[in-house]
Design an enzyme around this catalytic site. Structure first.
Site, short mmCIF file in Angstrom:
data_model
loop_
_atom_site.label_atom_id
_atom_site.label_comp_id
_atom_site.label_asym_id
_atom_site.label_seq_id
_atom_site.Cartn_x
_atom_site.Cartn_y
_atom_site.Cartn_z
N CYS A 58 -56.05 21.05 18.30
CA CYS A 58 -54.91 20.17 18.56
C CYS A 58 -53.69 20.90 19.11
CB CYS A 58 -54.58 19.37 17.31
SG CYS A 58 -55.94 18.24 16.87
N LYS B 7 -51.76 9.78 15.93
CA LYS B 7 -52.81 9.72 16.95
C LYS B 7 -54.17 9.51 16.29
CE LYS B 7 -52.88 14.81 17.08
NZ LYS B 7 -54.13 15.13 16.43
N HIS C 128 -56.29 8.51 11.21
CA HIS C 128 -57.50 7.79 11.55
C HIS C 128 -57.70 6.53 10.70
CE1 HIS C 128 -58.64 11.02 14.17
NE2 HIS C 128 -58.77 11.89 13.19
N HIS D 25 -61.67 12.85 8.01
CA HIS D 25 -60.45 13.59 7.70
C HIS D 25 -59.24 12.75 8.11
CE1 HIS D 25 -61.43 14.52 11.89
NE2 HIS D 25 -60.13 14.59 12.09
N ASP E 113 -52.83 13.51 12.76
CA ASP E 113 -54.06 12.74 12.87
C ASP E 113 -53.89 11.59 11.90
OD1 ASP E 113 -55.57 14.17 14.72
OD2 ASP E 113 -57.22 14.51 13.34
N ASP F 21 -49.95 18.52 13.37
CA ASP F 21 -50.98 18.23 12.36
C ASP F 21 -50.94 19.13 11.11
OD1 ASP F 21 -51.59 16.51 14.40
OD2 ASP F 21 -53.60 17.25 14.73
#
Length: 192
Positions: A139, A97, A52, A72, A50, A8
């Site tokens: 994470c 993810k 999203h 975020h 990440d 990340d």
């Protein structure tokens, strides 16, 4: 066979991002320098992110910063992109993810073809992992714990991680040690 996973290293987790971790930008630059010097030490280098779309109650207008967070790393935004100091030319595969639910571990991610990280690593005979990135206490912690549970010899290079909070970072380190994860160095952690 050893692989490196960069966790990340995204704009939103670095200074100026919507969920910035103090020292995140410096860690990303240090990871790139490390890769330049040590790339030959790894059979494979991968990164998680990440990514999203609509992660439900993972996002909140009134986050508790433990289970809910400000928006975020939303797909299509600059915050979801890798930090510009990350040398992505050295990264063989990217694993995403958290599209529709909270996800902390890179072992909850898949590549563009839908292959889960653990399967991808096993297909390449990887049996040992070094973990670096952001954030030590979230994470990175979750990724290293899942790697150890999946049977990979796991080491976290703490000097190439940044923690959100000294208390939660120390708790994460204790948990990682108890799980048999090897720890080297000292993480960057915000003073609070």
């Amino acid at each position: 066979m050893r692989a490196l996973i960069v966790v990340d290293a995204q704009n939103d987790f670095c200074e100026g991002g919507s969920l910035a971790v103090t020292g995140g930008s410096a860690v990303v630059a240090a990871v790139s320098a490390y890769l330049a010097a040590q790339e030959a030490s790894y059979a494979h280098v991968v990164a998680s992110r990440d990514y999203h779309i609509d992660p439900g109650d993972h996002f909140s207008d009134h986050p508790d910063f433990a289970r809910s967070w400000p928006p975020h790393c939303v797909v299509g935004t600059a915050g979801a992109e890798f930090h510009p100091d990350l040398d992505t030319s050295r990264i063989e595969a990217v694993f995403s993810k958290g599209a529709h639910a909270a996800a902390y571990s890179a072992f909850e991610s898949t590549d563009d073809a839908g292959t889960p990280l653990a399967d991808w690593l096993r297909e390449r005979d990887v049996d040992a992992l070094d973990v670096v990135g952001i954030a030590t206490d979230y994470c990175v912690r979750a990724t290293a714990l899942d790697a150890a549970r999946a049977g990979f010899a796991t080491q976290v290079l703490l000097g190439l991680t940044a923690g959100v909070d000294p208390v939660t970072t120390q708790e994460a380190l204790d948990e990682l040690r108890a799980a048999g994860v090897s720890l080297t160095g000292t993480p960057v952690a915000a003073d609070r």
